[in-house]
Design a protein around this motif. Structure first.
Motif, PDB file in Angstrom:
ATOM      1  N   ALA A  59       0.817  -1.211   0.000  1.00  0.00           N
ATOM      2  CA  ALA A  59       0.000   0.000   0.000  1.00  0.00           C
ATOM      3  C   ALA A  59       0.852   1.262   0.000  1.00  0.00           C
ATOM      4  CB  ALA A  59      -0.940  -0.004   1.203  1.00  0.00           C
ATOM      5  N   CYS A  60       1.910   1.282   0.803  1.00  0.00           N
ATOM      6  CA  CYS A  60       2.760   2.469   0.863  1.00  0.00           C
ATOM      7  C   CYS A  60       3.894   2.421  -0.152  1.00  0.00           C
ATOM      8  CB  CYS A  60       3.351   2.629   2.267  1.00  0.00           C
ATOM      9  SG  CYS A  60       2.138   3.102   3.520  1.00  0.00           S
ATOM     10  N   THR A  62       4.079   1.240  -3.159  1.00  0.00           N
ATOM     11  CA  THR A  62       3.737   1.206  -4.581  1.00  0.00           C
ATOM     12  C   THR A  62       3.040   2.513  -4.944  1.00  0.00           C
ATOM     13  OG1 THR A  62       3.433  -1.197  -4.491  1.00  0.00           O
ATOM     14  CG2 THR A  62       2.513  -0.039  -6.396  1.00  0.00           C
ATOM     15  N   ALA A  63       3.628   3.268  -5.830  1.00  0.00           N
ATOM     16  CA  ALA A  63       2.994   4.498  -6.292  1.00  0.00           C
ATOM     17  C   ALA A  63       1.823   4.149  -7.204  1.00  0.00           C
ATOM     18  CB  ALA A  63       4.010   5.361  -7.043  1.00  0.00           C
ATOM     19  N   ARG A  64       0.845   5.025  -7.231  1.00  0.00           N
ATOM     20  CA  ARG A  64      -0.317   4.777  -8.073  1.00  0.00           C
ATOM     21  C   ARG A  64       0.120   4.613  -9.533  1.00  0.00           C
ATOM     22  NH1 ARG A  64      -5.332   5.131  -6.546  1.00  0.00           N
ATOM     23  NH2 ARG A  64      -4.752   6.336  -4.711  1.00  0.00           N
ATOM     24  N   GLY A  65      -0.217   3.456 -10.116  1.00  0.00           N
ATOM     25  CA  GLY A  65       0.170   3.175 -11.492  1.00  0.00           C
ATOM     26  C   GLY A  65       1.580   2.663 -11.657  1.00  0.00           C
ATOM     27  N   ARG A  73       5.522   6.386  -3.575  1.00  0.00           N
ATOM     28  CA  ARG A  73       4.229   6.926  -3.167  1.00  0.00           C
ATOM     29  C   ARG A  73       4.429   7.973  -2.082  1.00  0.00           C
ATOM     30  NH1 ARG A  73      -1.391   3.787  -1.413  1.00  0.00           N
ATOM     31  NH2 ARG A  73      -2.498   5.675  -0.776  1.00  0.00           N
ATOM     32  N   GLU A 266      -8.851  -0.033   1.568  1.00  0.00           N
ATOM     33  CA  GLU A 266      -7.546  -0.319   0.974  1.00  0.00           C
ATOM     34  C   GLU A 266      -6.824  -1.411   1.762  1.00  0.00           C
ATOM     35  OE1 GLU A 266      -3.719   2.170  -0.810  1.00  0.00           O
ATOM     36  OE2 GLU A 266      -5.128   3.150   0.539  1.00  0.00           O
ATOM     37  N   HIS A 270      -5.719  -4.957  -0.080  1.00  0.00           N
ATOM     38  CA  HIS A 270      -4.332  -5.382  -0.268  1.00  0.00           C
ATOM     39  C   HIS A 270      -3.851  -6.364   0.789  1.00  0.00           C
ATOM     40  CE1 HIS A 270      -3.715  -2.559  -3.490  1.00  0.00           C
ATOM     41  NE2 HIS A 270      -3.977  -1.522  -2.729  1.00  0.00           N
TER      42      HIS A 270
END
Length: 414
Positions: A59-60, A62-65, A73, A266, A270
């Motif tokens: 969740a933290c 991984t940047a969006r996309g 991120r 979220e 995940h």
């Protein structure tokens, strides 16, 4: 007079020196163990993958996309933005040059490979309780990922929070390296749940109130509170009813009292939906042993006529916009999340209810519920006063004693 002033200044200087020495002592470098190569096996990697999901690392990190675990991120805090690092074994920007001992020092002591102090947005205050065996398994999994070079943007923290000495002072005040100690009087399931909640699950990062410096209030652990910046309210955890509903909520994103939205959706997406039934039940056993959250008592309205008018308007708006899904009786008609006995309505803060009405949202897609119904946004349809009216109506009708919502509270909700 001058002698007294000199004495006061000398005492002040001595106090500052002693405080600086204490901060330095509390942040002293731990004794480094002899680095040994980790013998990785498929079983160890598989275990590490499970632990990575339990810790919701993706969740933290991984940047969006972006590619999984490559970092980048931005995590907004009241003190500025912190950017998560690259956890893949990339030689230059990731963990390629790290040893299992380096990784353990990061989790247990909150220190990078070069000895620098890590920002507590990386929740080492909880991860310090992760066992060395689990740390090694997690590291083995991360080392098995494809190496992806990705630079981490520099943190964008305001002064003085961007200064090393400020971080050292924060750690001296709020962090002690520790370990999880099992309670001999409790069974294995309870202790497993406590280990997951307190350690890898880092539930206190959201569900514990914080002081002005961002430190968790230990005397109110898991007592709930408003999350900084995002404005979501993380409810208190504990009690038998919480324990009974928790496994289903964490597995599917839904319970008999509503659905997970916002940051919790979220977490389910995940992390928790992939946990074993035994671990979900263990977490429920631990949380169920914590004190029951205090019942919400609605504040007496100083303008009862105004609240009555707001509730009346809210009832009309509810019939017009909400009843088609949630039903006139708030039962969800067997399809949608019910409002009757919905926990969100009874929380001390109406923030989550206001955000749901204004912004809408989707629950987590899970194996038991792969296509959850979405809540459409009404912020473009209803004014702040009308949102307050709808929120007042549903809280007074189904909020188990929760009070109404004012227009000011709606305006103050980000």
């Amino acid at each position: 007079m001058k002698r007294a002033l000199r004495r006061s200044l000398a005492l002040l200087l001595l106090g500052l020196v002693m405080f600086a020495a204490w901060v330095a002592w509390m942040n002293r470098s731990p004794a480094s163990a002899l680095a040994q190569a980790l013998s990785s096996t498929p079983a160890l990697i598989e275990r590490g993958a499970y632990l990575a999901r339990a810790g919701n690392c993706v969740a933290c990190h991984t940047a969006r996309g972006g590619q999984l675990y490559t970092g980048g991120r931005g995590i907004e805090t009241p003190f500025g933005t912190v950017f998560a690092g690259n956890l893949t074994p990339a030689p230059r920007t990731g963990l390629g040059g790290w040893s299992a001992e380096d990784f353990w020092q990061a989790l247990h002591h909150g220190r990078g490979r070069d000895g620098r102090l890590l920002n507590p947005a990386f929740p080492y205050t909880a991860f310090t309780k992760v066992s060395r065996a689990d740390s090694d398994a997690l590291f083995a999994f991360l080392q098995s990922l494809p190496a992806q070079e990705r630079e981490r943007p520099p943190h964008a923290l305001r002064f003085p929070y961007n200064q090393p000495w400020a971080l050292a002072v924060w750690r001296a005040l709020h962090f002690r390296p520790g370990e999880f100690l099992a309670e001999p009087a409790r069974d294995a399931a309870w202790n497993r749940g406590a280990y997951l909640v307190q350690g890898l699950g880092h539930c206190a990062s959201c569900h514990a109130p914080r002081n002005a410096l961002g430190g968790s209030l230990a005397d109110a652990a898991l007592g709930g509170g408003l999350m900084p910046v995002s404005g979501w309210y993380a409810p208190a955890l504990g009690g038998a009813r919480e324990a009974a509903e928790l496994p289903g909520l964490l597995r599917s994103g839904q319970s008999v009292r509503g659905a997970a939205l916002g940051p919790m959706a979220e977490v389910v997406l995940h992390s928790t939906q992939y946990l074993s039934e035994a671990d979900l039940q263990a977490m429920a056993a631990y949380l169920g042993s914590l004190p029951e959250p205090a019942a919400v008592e609605g504040l007496p309205d100083r303008q009862p006529a105004q609240q009555a008018g707001r509730a009346s308007l809210g009832a009309r708006l509810y019939t017009q916009h909400c009843a088609v899904c949630h039903g006139e009786q708030g039962d969800g008609q067997g399809l949608y999340p019910p409002l009757a006995d919905n926990r969100t309505l009874a929380l001390p803060s109406p923030a989550n209810l206001v955000k749901a009405i204004r912004q809408g949202g989707f629950g987590a897609s899970t194996a038991p519920n792969p296509r959850p119904f979405g809540m459409p946004p009404f912020g473009h349809v209803l004014s702040e006063a009308e949102i307050a009216a709808v929120a007042t109506h549903v809280r007074l009708r189904w909020g188990q004693g929760a009070g109404g919502v004012s227009e000011l509270q709606v305006l103050q909700t980000p």
